[in-house]
Design an enzyme around this catalytic site. Sequence first.
Site, short mmCIF file in Angstrom:
data_model
loop_
_atom_site.label_atom_id
_atom_site.label_comp_id
_atom_site.label_asym_id
_atom_site.label_seq_id
_atom_site.Cartn_x
_atom_site.Cartn_y
_atom_site.Cartn_z
N ARG A 27 42.24 6.48 -0.02
CA ARG A 27 40.81 6.07 0.12
C ARG A 27 39.87 7.10 0.09
NH1 ARG A 27 42.01 2.01 -2.07
NH2 ARG A 27 42.63 0.11 -0.99
N GLU A 30 39.29 8.35 -3.35
CA GLU A 30 38.46 7.20 -3.96
C GLU A 30 37.01 7.91 -3.55
OE1 GLU A 30 40.41 3.08 -4.56
OE2 GLU A 30 39.46 3.35 -2.86
N SER A 53 32.63 25.32 3.58
CA SER A 53 34.05 25.88 3.88
C SER A 53 35.02 24.85 4.41
CB SER A 53 33.80 26.90 4.97
OG SER A 53 35.09 27.55 5.51
#
Length: 86
Positions: A27, A30, A53
């Site tokens: 996920r 995604e 960073s």
Amino acid sequence: MERWRFHRDEARNSRHNRLGLAGAVHRFYELVSVYGTTFKELVHEEFGDGIMSAIDFRMDVTREPDPNGDRVKIVMSGKFLPYKSY
């Protein structure tokens, strides 16, 4: 086109399965795939050209109660590193 899309998605899914990605990690992939350019543009709009960073970095995960099912709230905080010209 649909046949190509099926093979592309099948290849992507098998690659992720070979890497042993858990559902939650998948996920995150995604999220970055769908919203990555939006995240980038929002950071550039607020801070200018640079990156966040991943070394000087904090993350908080909390539960948000919701009548439709609890939600996961993730807050990421990384030091802004402006691009340098040489």
